[in-house]
Write a protein that holds these residues in place. Structure first.
Motif, PDB file in Angstrom:
ATOM      1  N   SER A   5     -15.130 -16.104  -1.936  1.00  0.00           N
ATOM      2  CA  SER A   5     -15.194 -14.700  -1.533  1.00  0.00           C
ATOM      3  C   SER A   5     -13.994 -14.324  -0.667  1.00  0.00           C
ATOM      4  N   GLY A   6     -13.637 -15.169   0.285  1.00  0.00           N
ATOM      5  CA  GLY A   6     -12.486 -14.905   1.150  1.00  0.00           C
ATOM      6  C   GLY A   6     -11.190 -14.841   0.372  1.00  0.00           C
ATOM      7  N   PHE A   7     -11.037 -15.724  -0.608  1.00  0.00           N
ATOM      8  CA  PHE A   7      -9.838 -15.715  -1.446  1.00  0.00           C
ATOM      9  C   PHE A   7      -9.760 -14.415  -2.236  1.00  0.00           C
ATOM     10  N   GLY A   8     -10.876 -14.013  -2.840  1.00  0.00           N
ATOM     11  CA  GLY A   8     -10.892 -12.770  -3.607  1.00  0.00           C
ATOM     12  C   GLY A   8     -10.601 -11.560  -2.734  1.00  0.00           C
ATOM     13  N   TRP A   9     -11.153 -11.560  -1.522  1.00  0.00           N
ATOM     14  CA  TRP A   9     -10.908 -10.448  -0.604  1.00  0.00           C
ATOM     15  C   TRP A   9      -9.439 -10.409  -0.212  1.00  0.00           C
ATOM     16  N   ALA A  10      -8.860 -11.560   0.084  1.00  0.00           N
ATOM     17  CA  ALA A  10      -7.456 -11.608   0.503  1.00  0.00           C
ATOM     18  C   ALA A  10      -6.524 -11.183  -0.629  1.00  0.00           C
ATOM     19  N   MET A  11      -6.862 -11.500  -1.859  1.00  0.00           N
ATOM     20  CA  MET A  11      -5.994 -11.169  -2.989  1.00  0.00           C
ATOM     21  C   MET A  11      -6.170  -9.736  -3.470  1.00  0.00           C
ATOM     22  N   GLY A  12      -7.265  -9.094  -3.137  1.00  0.00           N
ATOM     23  CA  GLY A  12      -7.517  -7.768  -3.691  1.00  0.00           C
ATOM     24  C   GLY A  12      -7.736  -6.704  -2.651  1.00  0.00           C
ATOM     25  N   ARG A  13      -8.955  -6.554  -2.235  1.00  0.00           N
ATOM     26  CA  ARG A  13      -9.336  -5.409  -1.426  1.00  0.00           C
ATOM     27  C   ARG A  13      -8.815  -5.484  -0.001  1.00  0.00           C
ATOM     28  N   ASN A  14      -8.398  -6.625   0.446  1.00  0.00           N
ATOM     29  CA  ASN A  14      -7.864  -6.732   1.799  1.00  0.00           C
ATOM     30  C   ASN A  14      -6.538  -5.991   1.944  1.00  0.00           C
ATOM     31  N   SER A  15      -5.749  -5.959   0.905  1.00  0.00           N
ATOM     32  CA  SER A  15      -4.410  -5.395   1.011  1.00  0.00           C
ATOM     33  C   SER A  15      -4.211  -4.089   0.250  1.00  0.00           C
ATOM     34  N   ILE A  16      -5.204  -3.640  -0.490  1.00  0.00           N
ATOM     35  CA  ILE A  16      -4.992  -2.468  -1.335  1.00  0.00           C
ATOM     36  C   ILE A  16      -4.695  -1.219  -0.531  1.00  0.00           C
ATOM     37  N   GLN A  17      -5.297  -1.074   0.644  1.00  0.00           N
ATOM     38  CA  GLN A  17      -5.033   0.133   1.423  1.00  0.00           C
ATOM     39  C   GLN A  17      -3.584   0.192   1.883  1.00  0.00           C
ATOM     40  N   TYR A  18      -2.961  -0.935   2.131  1.00  0.00           N
ATOM     41  CA  TYR A  18      -1.556  -0.934   2.529  1.00  0.00           C
ATOM     42  C   TYR A  18      -0.657  -0.636   1.334  1.00  0.00           C
ATOM     43  N   LEU A  19      -1.019  -1.140   0.170  1.00  0.00           N
ATOM     44  CA  LEU A  19      -0.251  -0.878  -1.045  1.00  0.00           C
ATOM     45  C   LEU A  19      -0.308   0.599  -1.413  1.00  0.00           C
ATOM     46  N   ILE A  20      -1.495   1.164  -1.414  1.00  0.00           N
ATOM     47  CA  ILE A  20      -1.633   2.578  -1.745  1.00  0.00           C
ATOM     48  C   ILE A  20      -0.876   3.429  -0.735  1.00  0.00           C
ATOM     49  N   ASN A  21      -1.010   3.101   0.543  1.00  0.00           N
ATOM     50  CA  ASN A  21      -0.326   3.853   1.586  1.00  0.00           C
ATOM     51  C   ASN A  21       1.185   3.846   1.380  1.00  0.00           C
ATOM     52  N   SER A  22       1.726   2.709   0.988  1.00  0.00           N
ATOM     53  CA  SER A  22       3.179   2.625   0.835  1.00  0.00           C
ATOM     54  C   SER A  22       3.673   3.293  -0.439  1.00  0.00           C
ATOM     55  N   GLU A  23       2.792   3.568  -1.383  1.00  0.00           N
ATOM     56  CA  GLU A  23       3.223   4.128  -2.662  1.00  0.00           C
ATOM     57  C   GLU A  23       2.991   5.623  -2.803  1.00  0.00           C
ATOM     58  N   ILE A  24       1.900   6.162  -2.275  1.00  0.00           N
ATOM     59  CA  ILE A  24       1.580   7.543  -2.629  1.00  0.00           C
ATOM     60  C   ILE A  24       1.980   8.571  -1.586  1.00  0.00           C
ATOM     61  N   TYR A  25       2.135   8.175  -0.339  1.00  0.00           N
ATOM     62  CA  TYR A  25       2.495   9.168   0.673  1.00  0.00           C
ATOM     63  C   TYR A  25       3.984   9.453   0.627  1.00  0.00           C
ATOM     64  N   PRO A  26       4.373  10.707   0.849  1.00  0.00           N
ATOM     65  CA  PRO A  26       5.799  10.985   1.000  1.00  0.00           C
ATOM     66  C   PRO A  26       6.324  10.317   2.268  1.00  0.00           C
ATOM     67  N   LEU A  27       7.608  10.171   2.340  1.00  0.00           N
ATOM     68  CA  LEU A  27       8.231   9.452   3.443  1.00  0.00           C
ATOM     69  C   LEU A  27       7.837  10.010   4.807  1.00  0.00           C
ATOM     70  N   CYS A  28       7.700  11.323   4.912  1.00  0.00           N
ATOM     71  CA  CYS A  28       7.379  11.919   6.211  1.00  0.00           C
ATOM     72  C   CYS A  28       5.956  11.588   6.666  1.00  0.00           C
ATOM     73  N   LEU A  29       5.063  11.164   5.760  1.00  0.00           N
ATOM     74  CA  LEU A  29       3.687  10.839   6.136  1.00  0.00           C
ATOM     75  C   LEU A  29       3.418   9.339   6.240  1.00  0.00           C
ATOM     76  N   ARG A  30       4.323   8.512   5.758  1.00  0.00           N
ATOM     77  CA  ARG A  30       4.075   7.070   5.771  1.00  0.00           C
ATOM     78  C   ARG A  30       3.974   6.513   7.180  1.00  0.00           C
ATOM     79  N   ALA A  31       4.740   7.075   8.098  1.00  0.00           N
ATOM     80  CA  ALA A  31       4.726   6.562   9.468  1.00  0.00           C
ATOM     81  C   ALA A  31       3.365   6.754  10.128  1.00  0.00           C
ATOM     82  N   ILE A  32       2.662   7.807   9.801  1.00  0.00           N
ATOM     83  CA  ILE A  32       1.330   8.021  10.365  1.00  0.00           C
ATOM     84  C   ILE A  32       0.245   7.450   9.451  1.00  0.00           C
ATOM     85  N   GLY A  33       0.507   7.417   8.144  1.00  0.00           N
ATOM     86  CA  GLY A  33      -0.477   6.892   7.197  1.00  0.00           C
ATOM     87  C   GLY A  33      -0.726   5.402   7.363  1.00  0.00           C
TER      88      GLY A  33
END
Length: 138
Positions: A5-33
């Motif tokens: 379970s820990g391995f699956g969490w670390a490989m998937g849902r643990n990091s997805i919020q950081y990936l989405i944040n770095s991809e979808i926000y415009p540059l001016c919002l990434r610093a706060i996102g």
């Protein structure tokens, strides 16, 4: 099972919020996102660490695992419908994907913006590599 379970969490849902944040926000919002995503992530981790022991007692082990399976399934459905594949897209095409209605972004976003993609999509692999070499010469 805890390690799996820990391995699956670390490989998937643990990091997805950081990936989405770095991809979808415009540059001016990434610093706060980024800090907001990190705050929600750690608040969720804290809540899980406090709630799971009580859940084991009241819901039993099987009920708790079923609950987390349902949460994971809901997350899978959300990703299927809301997160588009944007590999090879330029910034203009990515903007066009997010101009679509929310229910089309994940499943049809790449197809509906096919002609608005990057150099490889528009001209083919050979032309894109040739264009890169011409830019490097300049």
């Amino acid at each position: 099972m805890i390690y799996i379970s820990g391995f699956g969490w670390a490989m998937g849902r643990n990091s997805i919020q950081y990936l989405i944040n770095s991809e979808i926000y415009p540059l001016c919002l990434r610093a706060i996102g980024g800090p907001i995503a990190m705050t929600f992530h750690f608040a969720n981790q804290f809540g899980n660490s406090k709630a799971v022991p009580s859940m084991f007692i009241t819901m039993t082990y099987g009920g708790t695992m079923f609950f987390f399976s349902i949460v994971t399934f809901i997350g899978l459905v959300w990703v299927w419908f809301a997160i588009p594949e944007l590999a090879g897209k330029n910034l203009e095409a990515i903007d066009a994907v997010f101009d679509l209605p929310w229910y089309l972004i994940g499943r049809k976003g790449k197809e509906l913006t096919k002609d608005q993609g990057g150099a490889v999509e528009n001209f083919g692999q050979e032309k894109a590599v040739e264009s890169v070499h011409q830019v490097e010469k300049v």
